[in-house]
Design an enzyme around this catalytic site. Structure first.
Site, short mmCIF file in Angstrom:
data_model
loop_
_atom_site.label_atom_id
_atom_site.label_comp_id
_atom_site.label_asym_id
_atom_site.label_seq_id
_atom_site.Cartn_x
_atom_site.Cartn_y
_atom_site.Cartn_z
CB SER A 1 5.29 -0.78 7.19
OG SER A 1 6.04 -0.75 5.99
CE LYS B 1 5.39 6.24 -21.46
NZ LYS B 1 5.80 7.20 -20.43
#
Length: 312
Positions: free
Chosen positions: A126, A178
């Site tokens: 990765s 939110k």
């Protein structure tokens, strides 16, 4: 009499601590690299998970370098006139997305000035592979693990456990999204799509970076960038590494590419320390002195981490 003995014992203990602290400071000064200390080839250990900031070192814990440490070492080697090439020795499963991009860019910039070779010893997965792909040449051990190209976002949920325990949470928020990723409630399909779009955008950037630096087409890169892990020999066939070999091979390649004649002199940067119990005596004293001074100078601050993050 007993009180006098206790006072004497405390006094001796205080003197010992002071001596150790001062010794730590002296050793710390001794640890400062001497300007001009270098070799033909700089070897930088990329070891462990890639984080933006290094972890703290304690009496029984390791110090893990952060990306800023790696970048500093790369820049030092890059600017050193005596250094002709840089080898990035990689043993890493990946790490934070932003930290990984910073590291890859620093390696790429160094490769524009000096020869940079990646040597994959055990793993370059990765983010660590993104770092490797930024070099001029990649050598990987036959049984090393390479690839795992992709992006993931982890979101921890424990609302099921809260239900079992009879715990309720009331969230008062300023906007509809939110509390996206909140561990106290299930995610909506719309929220999953929103976060998925961020992951896909980052993934496309990752693939484009690998394609450009490995001289592969996007189509070729997407075929091998589905998150799978390859052995070193498989990665060679997939075009992700240039050579299956050893560290000695990486040194020979770096020396040849940099035009170094004769036996190259190596200079190693950094690496992971092994904590107080595994250190040499001077390093242990340094750790003790640094830790004592840091503890006296700072107050304890409780930090909170987000419930989700993005990783390469």
């Amino acid at each position: 009499m007993e009180k006098s003995r206790r006072i004497l014992a405390y006094g001796i203990l205080a003197i010992v601590i002071l001596i150790l602290a001062l010794t730590g400071i002296i050793v710390a000064i001794m640890h400062i690299p001497i300007e001009g200390s270098s070799g033909d080839i700089a070897v930088i250990d990329l070891d462990g998970t890639i984080y933006s900031r290094g972890t703290e070192e304690g009496l029984f814990s390791d110090y893990q370098p952060g990306v800023e440490d790696y970048i500093e070492w790369i820049e030092d080697a890059q600017e050193d006139d005596g250094t002709k090439a840089i080898i990035i020795r990689i043993n890493s499963p990946g790490g934070e997305a932003i930290a990984s991009e910073k590291l890859a860019k620093a390696i790429k910039e160094a490769s524009e000035k000096k020869v940079v070779v990646a040597y994959v010893e055990s793993m370059a997965a990765s983010a660590a592979y993104q770092a490797a792909s930024s070099t001029d040449y990649i050598v990987a051990e036959k049984q090393s693990l390479v690839g795992n190209i992709g992006v993931r976002m982890e979101i921890i949920h424990y609302y099921g456990l809260m239900d079992d325990l009879g715990i309720n949470v009331t969230t008062i928020k300023s906007g509809e999204y939110k509390d996206i990723g909140s561990p106290t409630r299930p995610m909506t399909e719309e929220e999953k799509e929103m976060l998925g779009s961020i992951v896909n955008e980052s993934y496309d950037d990752f693939v484009s970076w690998v394609a450009e630096n490995r001289n592969m087409t996007l189509e070729e890169t997407y075929k091998v960038a589905d998150g799978r892990i390859y052995s070193g020999s498989q990665a060679k066939k997939a075009g992700l590494v240039d050579m299956v070999g050893t560290e000695e091979d990486a040194i020979d390649i770096a020396a040849e590419m940099a035009g170094i004649s004769g036996e190259p002199e190596l200079y190693e940067y950094g690496g992971k320390s092994s904590g107080f119990l595994g250190m040499k005596f001077n390093d242990a004293l340094y750790s003790f002195g640094y830790g004592l001074g840091k503890g006296l100078a700072e107050t304890s601050v409780e930090e909170t981490s987000p419930s989700y993050g993005m990783y390469f």
